[in-house]
Design a protein around this motif. Sequence first.
Motif, PDB file in Angstrom:
ATOM      1  N   VAL A 130       0.901  -1.373  -0.035  1.00 20.10           N
ATOM      2  CA  VAL A 130      -0.054  -0.028   0.039  1.00 20.10           C
ATOM      3  C   VAL A 130       0.913   1.118  -0.021  1.00 20.10           C
ATOM      4  N   HIS A 131       0.848   2.331  -1.030  1.00 22.79           N
ATOM      5  CA  HIS A 131       1.226   3.326  -1.064  1.00 22.79           C
ATOM      6  C   HIS A 131       0.549   4.577  -1.023  1.00 22.79           C
ATOM      7  N   PHE A 132       1.038   5.507  -0.165  1.00 20.24           N
ATOM      8  CA  PHE A 132       0.096   6.529   0.377  1.00 20.24           C
ATOM      9  C   PHE A 132       0.834   7.857   0.702  1.00 20.24           C
ATOM     10  N   GLY A 133       0.125   8.782   0.981  1.00 19.50           N
ATOM     11  CA  GLY A 133       1.049  10.215   1.346  1.00 19.50           C
ATOM     12  C   GLY A 133       0.022  10.853   2.250  1.00 19.50           C
ATOM     13  N   HIS A 134      -0.140  12.222   1.867  1.00 14.71           N
ATOM     14  CA  HIS A 134      -0.917  12.996   2.755  1.00 14.71           C
ATOM     15  C   HIS A 134      -0.182  13.491   4.100  1.00 14.71           C
ATOM     16  N   THR A 135       0.477  12.765   4.869  1.00 14.07           N
ATOM     17  CA  THR A 135       1.083  13.226   6.017  1.00 14.07           C
ATOM     18  C   THR A 135       2.199  14.181   5.676  1.00 14.07           C
ATOM     19  N   HIS A 136       2.857  14.197   4.728  1.00 13.31           N
ATOM     20  CA  HIS A 136       4.087  14.910   4.342  1.00 13.31           C
ATOM     21  C   HIS A 136       5.171  14.315   5.308  1.00 13.31           C
ATOM     22  N   LYS A 137       5.180  13.334   5.751  1.00 10.62           N
ATOM     23  CA  LYS A 137       6.333  12.644   6.325  1.00 10.62           C
ATOM     24  C   LYS A 137       6.653  11.284   5.813  1.00 10.62           C
ATOM     25  N   HIS A 138       7.901  10.961   5.346  1.00 10.35           N
ATOM     26  CA  HIS A 138       8.271   9.847   4.812  1.00 10.35           C
ATOM     27  C   HIS A 138       8.163   8.641   5.873  1.00 10.35           C
ATOM     28  N   LYS A 139       7.829   7.246   5.724  1.00 12.18           N
ATOM     29  CA  LYS A 139       7.740   6.458   6.535  1.00 12.18           C
ATOM     30  C   LYS A 139       7.621   5.022   5.835  1.00 12.18           C
ATOM     31  N   MET A 140       8.168   3.923   6.361  1.00  8.02           N
ATOM     32  CA  MET A 140       7.688   2.674   5.551  1.00  8.02           C
ATOM     33  C   MET A 140       7.661   1.563   7.005  1.00  8.02           C
ATOM     34  N   ASP A 141       6.751   0.763   6.729  1.00  6.60           N
ATOM     35  CA  ASP A 141       6.644  -0.207   7.903  1.00  6.60           C
ATOM     36  C   ASP A 141       6.010  -1.456   7.007  1.00  6.60           C
ATOM     37  N   SER A 142       5.631  -2.512   7.784  1.00 10.24           N
ATOM     38  CA  SER A 142       4.824  -3.573   7.221  1.00 10.24           C
ATOM     39  C   SER A 142       4.026  -4.345   8.286  1.00 10.24           C
ATOM     40  N   TYR A 143       3.047  -4.923   7.757  1.00  5.68           N
ATOM     41  CA  TYR A 143       2.291  -5.814   8.710  1.00  5.68           C
ATOM     42  C   TYR A 143       2.291  -7.104   8.145  1.00  5.68           C
TER      43      TYR A 143
END
Length: 170
Positions: A130-143
């Motif tokens: 899932v790729h998204f934005g809106h926060t203006h903060k870069h971050k990667m994670d996983s479930y």
Amino acid sequence: VENCIENRIIHLNDETALIGCMGWYDYSFALPKLDDFVMKSRKKQFSDHQYVNWKYSDKEFFDIQINNLNNLLNSEELRNKNVLVSMHYVPFSDFIHYSNLNDDWNIVNGFFGGYELGKTILKYKNVKLVHFGHTHKHKMDSYGDLQLVCKPFGYHFEWAVDDIDKQLEL
């Protein structure tokens, strides 16, 4: 509009497809939880108030987006494919910044997405990214096997470099 991926399935190859869903917000990420009247009055400080003019309430449009996302993910043509979801709004609260010092910021988080977006995505085991934005903060994670990539473009004054091509590489 033909290049828009909103509410579309794009087959990238025999094994993988991309779907687009803008998402929206239902105020569920706000802390403390406030009633709709308070949240609507807070919305006036954002450009959504000026530029988004439709007949739906935020929650009604959020529900439409959830329905569209479910319809796409239930599509027979995705049954045996790995799926990439691209959306604007935040589907998981782990990507929301809550502050111990700024209650106003915690209320503004209500305009960043909603829990139901993430719950909907997690129902479909063939969604791999899932790729998204809106926060203006870069971050990667996983479930588990689901990769989550928050890589918004942001405003020019937020860029780490002044060159658009280099900014896109970050």
